[in-house]
Enzyme design. Sequence first.
Site, short mmCIF file in Angstrom:
data_model
loop_
_atom_site.label_atom_id
_atom_site.label_comp_id
_atom_site.label_asym_id
_atom_site.label_seq_id
_atom_site.Cartn_x
_atom_site.Cartn_y
_atom_site.Cartn_z
CE1 TYR A 146 1.72 -3.70 -0.14
CE2 TYR A 146 3.52 -3.31 1.40
CZ TYR A 146 2.48 -2.84 0.63
OH TYR A 146 2.19 -1.49 0.62
CD GLU A 206 -3.96 0.11 -3.93
OE1 GLU A 206 -4.29 0.44 -2.77
OE2 GLU A 206 -2.84 -0.35 -4.21
#
Length: 606
Positions: A388, A303
């Site tokens: 991803y 993140e």
Amino acid sequence: MSLDPILQKETTPTTWDLTRDYHSFANSDEVQVTHLSLALIVDFDEQRLVGKATLSLHYLQEQVTELWLDTRELILLSVATLTGESLAYSLQETSAILGQKLVISLPNSQCDHICIHYKTSPEAQGLQWLTPEQTAGKQLPYLFSQSQPINARSWIPLQDTPKARITFDAKVQVPKGMRAVMSAMNHPEMPLDSIFSFQMEKPIPTHLMALAVGDLAFQAIGPRSGIYTEPSMLAAAACEFDDTEHMLDVAESLLGPYVWDRYDMIILPPSFPFGGMENPRLAFLTPTLIAGDKSLVSTVAHELAHSWTGNLVSNATWRDLWLNEGFTTYFTNRIVEAVYGKEQAELEWVIEFGRLKEEMTSLPKHRQTLPANVQEGDPNLAFNRFTYDKASMFVHDLEHRLGRSNFDQFLYRYVAHFAFKAITTEVFVEYARETLLKEHADRISETELLEWIYGEGLPAGYCGPTSSSLDKVDDELVCFLQGKVASRLTVKGWRVHHWQYFLTQLPEVLSQEQLMDLDETFLFTQSTNAEIACDWFRVAIRNHYDPVLPALSAYLVHIGRGKFVRPLYAELQIAGYHTELKDIYAKARPGYHPSIQVQLDKSLGF
């Protein structure tokens, strides 16, 4: 090699405008919302937000007569100019996926502000309302948002597209004694007197709009970082994530200055549907990351890395999500290597590759390109391990070909060049043509670059990562399958990732005796590590090892993270546990985030 032949494999250029966001109704190419001034009243009794959104407009074309916004199940009360002149409006083009287009008639091009009074629906897909009993403290209710990919429109009327960035300010009224926090500058010293003010002066994509309200305490863990969460979780969370400031320093050395001032985090209740969400200045995280040994903190690094790739340089459409997630997954690995060592980084990279190979067995070939090709479908379908992990393998391969020093220079310039912009896959390709393909033509060709991006699956000859640290796991796995009892396996010093690898490499079919031996020796069914528990439950379900069912039920009721619940319900369905699945889902569903409810209702046929 020209782009067109490969593009034709992926989609038909005459059918799709690859610069258009097909998941937004907004006419953001004609008139753009540049700033949002938001006033919200949080009503826990009605499970609604009562809001006023004032939108600042910038005209890109002359003689624009309408403003088109995205909404979903909003109750509109009035639309007016800043001076109070009522404006005609209508809701059009209702879509189960996209919501409704709000069309507002503009009196003239001098109308630069629009005020919308509205209420949200109790079923808003971007909001989850928790009762006190569903929180750790059991005293106060809780609210949190999840806007990505297209759920901001369920709690704010706006141009809900990453193509149109906005700044915002907000005033949020909550019950006294509760704290509100947003993806903006938060001030933990603000008194709990029911009114909270926020400012985000840097332009962000709308899917990064975020709000949480609850019994929230704060602890600083560095000069630029801190933790918000319920008081009972604060000490454990602060201890688990106390390397965050070090991660910040490492990330800046790779990608340039951190432009968002602070990197605070909020640890949400277990129903949060993701591992993390990169909301600027306040990353949202699942409590399943608190393992007690920092073994799962790579999600914090992920993140944080989004602060550059995702928040600073953004995907223009959800087809282009790989630009966010692939580079970020790669950067995560670099941060982990610098903070926790090369062995852990290698282990995590190998685990990624294993997930990718598993995903490739079930994902149709035409969806195995880096662009997600979800133009006419649900953008949530873009959020899979393929998006991803194939993209991460691509970026790792670029590093391998160019060499780390050369590649780091390319990435640093890439982030600086596209800062505060949203780009498409084709913009990236053109940038690569003008930079790395010219500067490193001896190391990568255009054909190889395009095959990675538009080709189906993995390029021929790509071998994937390895780690000598897993040799010992392979040796013990062979011994176990040849009849050695679990208690005599040599597992001293294994990390969480060794155990994950061991469980995911077990054959599809095991005997009840083998499963019981593993469980009694290593206590997998009682594991408090959410990753290990999920991997074990999948093995157990496939082999009808019924002793796990009570613990599995408790796990699915307590945890709402999509990464875990989606595959476990799928395993139950495939294995024929239809009665058990129905009973568990009936108990667990009320505690899941609305977006997860929608996905599971569809996939499970409820």
